[in-house]
Every structure is written in C-alpha cells, then in structure tokens.
Scaffold this active site. Structure first.
Site, PDB file in Angstrom:
ATOM      1  N   THR A 188       0.825  -1.201   0.126  1.00  0.00           N
ATOM      2  CA  THR A 188      -0.088   0.139   0.020  1.00  0.00           C
ATOM      3  C   THR A 188       1.013   1.312  -0.134  1.00  0.00           C
ATOM      4  O   THR A 188       2.131   1.323   0.267  1.00  0.00           O
ATOM      5  CB  THR A 188      -0.911  -0.130   1.210  1.00  0.00           C
ATOM      6  OG1 THR A 188       0.084   0.215   2.524  1.00  0.00           O
ATOM      7  CG2 THR A 188      -1.558  -1.273   1.419  1.00  0.00           C
TER       8      THR A 188
ATOM      9  N   VAL B  78      -7.798   5.417   5.795  1.00  0.00           N
ATOM     10  CA  VAL B  78      -6.155   5.332   6.169  1.00  0.00           C
ATOM     11  C   VAL B  78      -5.381   5.395   4.956  1.00  0.00           C
ATOM     12  O   VAL B  78      -4.084   5.831   4.887  1.00  0.00           O
ATOM     13  CB  VAL B  78      -5.796   4.155   7.157  1.00  0.00           C
ATOM     14  CG1 VAL B  78      -4.386   3.853   7.323  1.00  0.00           C
ATOM     15  CG2 VAL B  78      -6.527   4.403   8.504  1.00  0.00           C
ATOM     16  N   GLU B  79      -5.529   4.438   4.054  1.00  0.00           N
ATOM     17  CA  GLU B  79      -4.872   4.256   2.791  1.00  0.00           C
ATOM     18  C   GLU B  79      -4.893   5.530   1.984  1.00  0.00           C
ATOM     19  O   GLU B  79      -3.549   6.201   1.507  1.00  0.00           O
ATOM     20  CB  GLU B  79      -5.292   3.098   1.968  1.00  0.00           C
ATOM     21  CG  GLU B  79      -5.208   1.821   2.517  1.00  0.00           C
ATOM     22  CD  GLU B  79      -3.518   1.349   2.573  1.00  0.00           C
ATOM     23  OE1 GLU B  79      -2.759   1.914   1.981  1.00  0.00           O
ATOM     24  OE2 GLU B  79      -3.033   0.428   3.268  1.00  0.00           O
ATOM     25  N   THR B  80      -5.718   6.327   1.341  1.00  0.00           N
ATOM     26  CA  THR B  80      -5.794   7.232   0.563  1.00  0.00           C
ATOM     27  C   THR B  80      -6.689   8.314   0.866  1.00  0.00           C
ATOM     28  O   THR B  80      -6.830   9.171  -0.148  1.00  0.00           O
ATOM     29  CB  THR B  80      -6.037   6.458  -0.927  1.00  0.00           C
ATOM     30  OG1 THR B  80      -7.455   5.917  -0.846  1.00  0.00           O
ATOM     31  CG2 THR B  80      -5.039   5.576  -1.245  1.00  0.00           C
TER      32      THR B  80
ATOM     33  N   TYR C 275      -0.973   0.016  12.420  1.00  0.00           N
ATOM     34  CA  TYR C 275      -2.059   0.326  11.177  1.00  0.00           C
ATOM     35  C   TYR C 275      -3.297  -0.248  11.561  1.00  0.00           C
ATOM     36  O   TYR C 275      -4.324   0.398  11.219  1.00  0.00           O
ATOM     37  CB  TYR C 275      -1.416  -0.422  10.242  1.00  0.00           C
ATOM     38  CG  TYR C 275      -2.097  -0.619   8.851  1.00  0.00           C
ATOM     39  CD1 TYR C 275      -2.233   0.625   7.896  1.00  0.00           C
ATOM     40  CD2 TYR C 275      -2.996  -1.566   8.719  1.00  0.00           C
ATOM     41  CE1 TYR C 275      -2.943   0.675   6.654  1.00  0.00           C
ATOM     42  CE2 TYR C 275      -3.752  -1.441   7.577  1.00  0.00           C
ATOM     43  CZ  TYR C 275      -4.061  -0.332   6.716  1.00  0.00           C
ATOM     44  OH  TYR C 275      -4.718  -0.475   5.634  1.00  0.00           O
TER      45      TYR C 275
END
Length: 380
Positions: free
Chosen positions: A8, A154-156, A358
């Site tokens: 990721t 959280v990712e993008t 995470y």
C-alpha cells in the site's frame, strides 16, 4: 496475503516515516479493469536523469522480459518494448532505503496522523455516498462497513491521494535496483519482480496503456492501494459492469477490500480486540509477547500467564494475542505502552499491512466515522 511486503501507499510510507511501522506488504490487492481511467497527473515532473535511465539498456531487465514473455505466453516484442520504456526513479530508491537510525514507536503520534477531522469528515461523506455498497459488502462478506471505511480512509483518504508515480516505473526500479543496503534486499527484489510480472501480464491481456496507471512509490494502486498481485487475486467487479476499476468505482473498491479480508479469514461477528490488564503476581510477559501479534492463546492460557480479561472477553472463542503499542521511550518523555487482546480479526487487518499500529488506526478511524455519522443522523 500472507500479505505482499509492500501492498500500500501507507505501507510504502511506513518504510521512511520515522514513527511508522513497516508492515510492508499490505499489502493487499485482483482481476480485469474498467474502461478505467487510472488517475494520471501532470503535477509531478520527472528529472532529466529519470528520463534518460530506461530499462531497455539493462541486460538483466531484458532477459527478465524474455523469460516473462515465454512463461506467460505474451508477445515478447511488446514485453521488451514496454519494460524497456520504464524509467529508473532515483527518488524511489532513496525512499526505500532503510532508516538511518532506530527509533521508538509512538502510538499516540501514529494515531494522530490518521484520526483527524479531515479524514473523519471525508469518511462520513464516503459512507453516505456509498451506503448501499457498504451494506451489501457487509452482508456478502461479513466484513463490517466501518472496517472497510477505515481501510480506505487510512490508505488514501477515500481516493484523494492514490499516488503520483507511474506504476511500472516504480515497480521496475524496485525490481532491478532495490537498495542493496536493505537487510532484506534479495527477498524484496524477488517480490517486486513478481509484481512487474503480474502488472505486465494484466496490461497485456487487457490491452490497456501500461504507463497510464499512477500509484505509490511502491507500485500500489487505486483507492485501496492494492499491489498488482493482490489486485489479480482479490479485486472484484462489485458494481457489475463487467470490469474492475480500483480508481474510479467506489463499489469495486468496497467489494474488493471486503473480499480481501474474507480471503484472510475474517470472522463475521467477531470483535477485533478486547481491553486487557495484568496481574503482576503471575505475569509472564515474555511468554505473552513471544508469538507477537499472531493469535495463539486460548482465554484460559492467556489468563494463566497473568493477562486479565473481563466481561465478553472471558467468553471469547478462538485464539488471542497480546498486542503492544508503544508510546515512545518513557526515559525520554514517552508514556507507558498500551495493550489490547487481539483476536483473529485484528490479525486479519494486519494482513493488509503488517503493523499492529496500522490495524488499530483502521479500527479507530472506522469507529470515529461511524460515531460521527450516527451523531449527524441524530441531529438531523
């Protein structure tokens, strides 16, 4: 997966951000793409050095291309030409260098990067706009909407930041020039060569432009930041249009994230973690910490080693792990660690990105978004 070591955008950042844990590789990501318009960008300029250094001049890259074409039954000229046009990106090599010094992780600082008003507000809007897809994914895969929302946030930040590197450039750079100083350079090199293979195979069979897709500097793609191998295994056409688009179809993204977790043994109806305290008179911390975040202990064996559980946790069926979240160095102004009893579902989140920090950020962001959404509904 076991997760690929770099699934990721966030996972990639974990390698260099001084307070993040590298769980790299995800990663996380599966088959066919929409007439999709992977995000392109004119905002990132490429240096003249990056323009000049192409992999057509690297014999090992061209040998790899020939072998790939033979094994995958692809047009050898197309594979050579395509891989040959990939650019070496010195920035990617620099970002993948191991940290220059060790550091003590800090959960509170880590959390503050992802649990903030901007992300929470964007999550509420994303949930509102896609509630039908989220509800269907929860019903079909058993993964709660708030976990899916937490991952994408959280990712993008729900697609706001999917990366600005050409995916093939990033993958080729890491496949043939992964920094030798990294303690796992050989393993990482093999991983990224596999990702180049997955990416080129997909692009060839779909007859799409292999240089159109932009992603992270680790080659992660789209809203969920899937690596090519994860995309080919786990992504689904959740909007039913006959294609998969992880950049522009929230439904496909939602279904793909849910399918990923199902593949990694998400248990419907199970919580992710319980509060835990300790009985110091019989505490065996070394034994409790030995399996790391892998759920290993029954409730009976967990409590026999000095962990104290209460309420629903005492009725839990299935293994538990003691999860430790450091809060800096107490000798230098930090505070005591935080501990929770992680379940198989907590562990499943770490298969997306190998980090307990995470996983807890995903859980807490999803929870904050759900709470804010509920509050907004009540006030209307």
């Amino acid at each position: 997966m076991i997760t690929p070591p770099f699934p990721t955008l966030l996972a990639a950042r974990c390698l260099v951000a001084p307070l993040l844990i590298a769980a790299c590789a995800g990663g996380a990501w599966a088959a066919g793409q929409k007439d999709s318009k992977p995000r392109t960008s004119a905002t990132r300029t490429v240096t003249s050095q990056e323009e000049v250094l192409r992999y057509a001049d690297r014999p090992e890259a061209m040998a790899f291309a020939d072998d790939l074409a033979r094994r995958r039954d692809l047009d050898p000229q197309w594979v050579r030409q395509t891989l040959g046009q990939a650019r070496h990106l010195p920035t990617v090599v620099r970002l993948m260098q191991p940290p220059a010094r060790t550091f003590v992780k800090n959960w509170r600082v880590y959390r503050s990067r992802f649990i903030d008003p901007v992300r929470i507000g964007a999550g509420v809007r994303f949930w509102q706009d896609n509630q039908a897809s989220l509800a269907r994914a929860e019903a079909e895969y058993g993964v709660p909407a708030e976990i899916i929302v937490g991952i994408i946030g959280v990712e993008t930040i729900y697609g706001r930041d999917t990366g600005k590197f050409r995916v093939l450039d990033a993958l080729a750079t890491l496949a043939f020039d992964f920094p030798a100083s990294h303690p796992r350079a050989r393993e990482r090199t093999e991983f990224f060569r596999g990702e180049v293979e997955q990416f080129l195979t997909l692009q060839s069979r779909q007859r799409t432009d292999p240089f159109a897709a932009l992603g992270s500097y680790a080659g992660a793609m789209g809203m969920p930041q899937f690596m090519p191998s994860s995309r080919n295994k786990y992504a689904v056409d959740f909007d039913g249009d006959g294609n998969i688009d992880l950049w522009n179809s929230p439904a496909d993204v939602i279904g793909s994230v849910a399918n990923y977790f199902k593949a990694f043994n998400w248990q419907p109806g199970m919580t992710t973690h319980y509060p835990v305290s300790f009985d110091n008179s019989r505490l065996d911390m070394d034994a409790l910490m030995a399996p790391d975040i892998l759920p290993t202990f029954s409730v009976a064996s967990f409590t026999a080693k000095g962990a104290v559980l209460e309420g629903p946790a005492l009725q839990h069926r299935g293994p538990l792990a003691l999860v430790e979240l450091l809060n800096g160095d107490p000798a230098k102004g930090g505070s005591a660690p935080m501990y929770v009893a992680g379940t198989e579902n907590f562990y499943a989140i770490t298969r997306y990105n190998w980090s307990s920090y995470y996983a807890m950020s995903v859980i807490e962001l999803g929870r904050e978004v759900a709470t804010k959404r509920s509050s907004n509904s009540s006030s209307n």
